[in-house]
Design an enzyme around this catalytic site. Structure first.
Site, PDB file in Angstrom:
ATOM      1  N   LYS A 196       9.645  -2.394  -0.284  1.00 45.85           N
ATOM      2  CA  LYS A 196       9.237  -0.993  -0.320  1.00 45.85           C
ATOM      3  C   LYS A 196      10.127  -0.177  -1.254  1.00 45.85           C
ATOM      4  O   LYS A 196       9.644   0.693  -1.992  1.00 45.85           O
ATOM      5  CB  LYS A 196       9.274  -0.414   1.098  1.00 45.85           C
ATOM      6  CG  LYS A 196       8.209  -0.992   2.012  1.00 45.85           C
ATOM      7  CD  LYS A 196       8.308  -0.443   3.423  1.00 45.85           C
ATOM      8  CE  LYS A 196       7.218  -1.030   4.310  1.00 45.85           C
ATOM      9  NZ  LYS A 196       7.292  -0.534   5.696  1.00 45.85           N
ATOM     10  N   GLY A 233       3.357 -16.613  -6.844  1.00 43.92           N
ATOM     11  CA  GLY A 233       3.989 -16.544  -8.147  1.00 43.92           C
ATOM     12  C   GLY A 233       5.484 -16.339  -8.140  1.00 43.92           C
ATOM     13  O   GLY A 233       6.073 -16.120  -9.203  1.00 43.92           O
ATOM     14  N   SER A 264       4.290   1.462   9.963  1.00 48.89           N
ATOM     15  CA  SER A 264       5.350   2.078   9.175  1.00 48.89           C
ATOM     16  C   SER A 264       4.917   3.368   8.476  1.00 48.89           C
ATOM     17  O   SER A 264       5.750   4.050   7.876  1.00 48.89           O
ATOM     18  CB  SER A 264       5.881   1.090   8.129  1.00 48.89           C
ATOM     19  OG  SER A 264       4.849   0.715   7.240  1.00 48.89           O
TER      20      SER A 264
END
Length: 818
Positions: free
Chosen positions: A736, A371, A693
């Site tokens: 993030k 999208g 992470s």
């Protein structure tokens, strides 16, 4: 030789209750093995009950009325065969294939009748029928006659296996021989049933011999009929060849000129077409073949189609390219908001193209979440360059021939998707969009991603070879753009051929701009509305973005806005147009779209021990990742839950090792872990999670739980941890930080090596976030724990330090910010 009686063991079979299965036009004989297809529900239940409770034994009896779907007692013969189930195979259509072995004759008791212990499973009381065999000179003579006739029958029938013939030849008792021969004869089932019911073995064998002789005569007659039919077919073929000769004579007389005119037309097209020398020679040879072929032959059509493909491809036809950089910039900005990096790369290509005559076509790979506009950007590139646009969807492609084509030796062969698409355009330098290149798969038909290597390699695609054409085709002028959601599923060699351009998710500000300037002008006309019928406030669009969509792109945003447009359209149709437009504000959104689907701002409401907030990257953008740690009295067990991948579980173990190595500094006993059980959990347990992470988040949550100190609820962190506590860099920082901003986080801890990546983060995001860079886990704890401490508590090198747990309670200073 005197007559000798041999008793069968079935003499001593007592009455036994067994499941019963009725047969249609099939008679089961003792000592015979017969495969049957079973489809009736009652029969299937009887077989299943026999397998489960009756040692695979079942009573098989033939119907005297084969048309009866649910046979009654009167529809069944009295004598049948107790059989054993040797093998069972379930077929996809619901039927089963069962291999039965006949054991001995038996009669079922009509006095007791047919019972149904289980619904739909008939049961009968079966009594074994005594069986005797005789050894006598008359029996031996009859046995030899039957065996000789059976060998003659096997020669003309060809359906009796040699192993079966060997087994039958070894039988020297009339009853057993009759029972073994009868299943191989094609006689009506009433006659077979009569043989089964015959108690005298010698009479039984005589009847079998009579039927065997009739079968031999019928098979011989059948062979004669087949021979006669074959001769008739050969005569028909001869007539066909004669008719073809007549057609050839008519052609010579000028009565069939259409095929010649068609070949002449192909030669004219070949002369007018600009083709490479190799393709021209090959096409000329194929047209020469056409002249020598009759038009009605199958080969004529194959060659004709092949020539058609060669003549209709744009071999050397090139469309002039628009080199107006300013106009191209305007088109790209008009179609797409943001996406500066891809636009910059396109403009660079156009700039180089304007200074040199020819450069190798670039291969760009647009990678980003669904999208964000990857395919539509490729379409805009074609419009900006003035080229034709071709889109090929590769999602789910498994066959290598979809790319390279099929060889002409196969029936219905066609070129691959690349050549097929080039035939639809009028030039040899279109913009090709290879969509969903990461969703190709591999099976026994080849590896389509490997076939793409030749297409997308600038050093090879000037001579792309399609299996159908068997000619080199120049693809170097084609501008290839590929799209993908992720890179990890694209093979490394294929990635090496492409220039990777990442399309990150949109910010809320960008989504609002897209909704206002791009989505609304398109949605209103699609639903028969205009600006006087419907308008959205900024608060309404923001509410839809935050509480009704969770995506990096704008696809669901468009879908939700379209839903509102449909409801307004219905209102206009039912009530008529109003002078005032329908204004959708923030409070009215729930009226149209219902209960919000997502919670905006997912951070914890208050700081708690053992709960830390991390940051994760997903295909849909960034997400907040909560990590919870709970301690219980125990024996040192560590449990990790939340559907974590191998890498994330390794991070959790590394974090625990770090905490154990710092136990002295934290004021913990060196063997503290032996007295407790540790449970690490990452919520949303149904969602798979992986990656390194979350290392510092796991270590912070563990330390917080062990020291019973809360972690700041307005702080999030990301970074990989080593056993020594070093913080290593991570990827996906932009996504993030967007998730942290969306989740109302005020401070974010990132690895120091990721400071360079902050240049890619929008300024308005950095303005609202306090970014702290760290190199060691001690610095993370300084910032994360909700009690003020001095940095030197963690960074001091001396071992003679006050235990951390006491210092954390003693110090009340604010942490240092980098």
């Amino acid at each position: 030789m005197p007559e000798k009686t041999i008793h069968d063991q079935s003499l001593f079979v007592k009455e036994i209750r067994l499941p019963m299965m009725s047969l249609r036009e099939v008679v089961m004989f003792p000592r015979s093995i017969v495969p049957l297809f079973v489809g009736r529900e009652t029969s299937i239940k009887a077989i299943e009950r026999a397998l489960n409770k009756f040692d695979k034994q079942i009573f098989l009896v033939t119907q005297n009325n084969p048309e009866a779907e649910q046979p009654s007692e009167d529809d069944l013969y009295e004598l049948g065969t107790v059989s054993r189930i040797l093998q069972l195979l379930r077929l996809p259509d619901g039927t089963i294939k069962v291999l039965f072995e006949g054991l001995y004759r038996a009669k079922w008791s009509r006095e007791h009748g047919i019972e149904e212990v289980d619904p739909g499973c008939p049961m009968v009381l079966a009594q074994g029928v005594p069986s005797e065999d005789y050894e006598s000179p008359e029996a031996m003579a009859l046995i030899r006659a039957v065996q000789e006739s059976l060998h003659e029958y096997a020669k003309v029938n060809k359906k009796i296996a040699p192993e079966t013939m060997a087994a039958i030849s070894s039988l020297n008792l009339p009853g057993r021989l009759a029972d073994s021969v009868m299943p191989h004869l094609k006689v009506p089932f009433p006659e077979k049933q009569a043989v089964l019911e015959e108690p005298d073995p010698l009479v039984r064998l005589e009847k079998t011999y009579e039927m065997l002789l009739k079968e031999i005569d019928l098979v011989s007659l059948e062979k004669k009929v087949k021979s006669r039919v074959k001769q008739q077919i050969e005569r028909n073929h001869r007539d066909f060849y004669l008719n073809e000769q007549i057609k050839a004579i008519q052609k010579e007389m000028g009565r069939e000129e259409e095929s010649g005119q068609e070949v002449d037309e192909l030669l004219k097209q070949l002369e007018a077409k600009d083709l490479p020398d190799e393709a021209r020679e090959k096409c000329a040879r194929e047209i020469k073949k056409l002249r020598q072929m009759p038009p009605s032959s199958a080969e004529f059509t194959v060659v004709r189609n092949y020539v058609d493909w060669i003549l209709h491809l744009p071999w050397n036809t090139v469309e002039p390219i628009s080199l107006d950089l300013k106009a191209a910039q305007e088109i790209l900005d008009e179609d797409h908001y943001a996406l500066e990096k891809p636009k910059e790369r396109i403009l660079e290509y156009l700039a180089v193209q304007s200074l040199v005559e020819k450069i190798k076509g670039p291969i760009l790979c647009l990678v980003g979440p669904p999208g964000v506009g990857k395919t539509s950007l490729a379409k805009s590139v074609a419009r900006a360059m003035g080229r034709e646009f071709v889109r090929i969807s590769l999602g789910g492609v498994r066959d290598e021939a979809e790319i390279r084509g099929h060889r002409r030796t196969y029936v219905g062969a066609m070129p691959g998707k690349i050549i097929q698409s080039l035939r639809r355009v009028t030039n040899n330098n279109p913009v090709f969009c290879l969509d969903e290149v990461d969703k190709m798969s591999t099976d026994f038909r080849g590896d389509p991603s490997a076939a793409l290597l030749e297409v997308l390699d600038p050093e090879q695609n000037y001579a792309f070879s399609d299996h159908y054409l068997d000619l080199d085709y120049d693809l170097s002028k084609v501008f290839f753009i590929t799209t993908a959601n992720t890179l990890h599923s694209i093979p490394g060699p294929l990635q090496d051929r492409m220039e990777i351009i990442r399309l990150p998710g949109y910010l809320e500000v960008e989504k609002m701009k897209i909704a206002k300037d791009f989505l609304m002008p398109r949605l209103l006309p699609q639903h028969g509305l205009n600006t006087t019928d419907l308008s959205f406030s900024e608060g309404a669009v923001l509410e839809i973005i935050r509480r009704y969509t969770r995506e990096a792109g704008v696809r669901n945003l468009e879908r939700e806005m379209a839903s509102i447009c449909r409801k307004v359209t219905r209102k206009v149709v039912e009530e008529g147009r109003s002078d005032k437009p329908v204004l959708v504000n923030k409070s009215a959104v729930s009226t149209y779209l219902g209960v919000p689907k997502y919670r905006y701002g997912e951070r914890e409401e208050k700081s708690q021990p053992g709960v830390a907030t991390g940051l994760a990257w997903t295909e849909l953008g960034g997400e907040l990742l909560l990590v919870e740690v709970s301690l219980m009295p125990g024996s040192g067990k560590v449990e990790i839950t939340g559907k974590l991948g191998d890498v994330m579980q390794e991070s959790a173990r590394a974090a625990l090792t770090y905490v154990r190595s710092r136990s002295d500094l934290f004021g913990l006993k060196s063997d503290f872990y032996k007295e407790i059980d540790i449970h690490i959990h990452v919520p949303e347990g149904a969602t798979p999670k992986d990656g390194p992470s979350a290392g510092i988040t796991l270590a912070t949550s563990l330390t917080s739980a062990l020291l019973n100190l809360p972690v700041r609820n307005d702080l999030a962190m990301t970074g990989e941890i080593t056993l020594r506590g070093r913080v290593l860099p991570i990827g996906g920082l932009r996504e993030k930080l967007l998730a942290a901003h969306r989740g109302l986080i005020s401070k974010v801890i990132i690895p120091a090596d990721n400071a360079k990546d902050l240049k890619e983060v929008p300024a308005n995001i950095l303005k609202d976030l306090e970014i702290v860079t760290v190199e060691h886990m001690d610095e993370v704890l300084c910032q994360a724990l909700a009690v003020g401490v001095r940095e030197e508590i963690f960074c001091v090198q001396s071992t003679d330090v006050m235990p951390l747990s006491r210092r954390l309670l003693k110090e009340e200073h604010q942490p240092h910010t980098h």
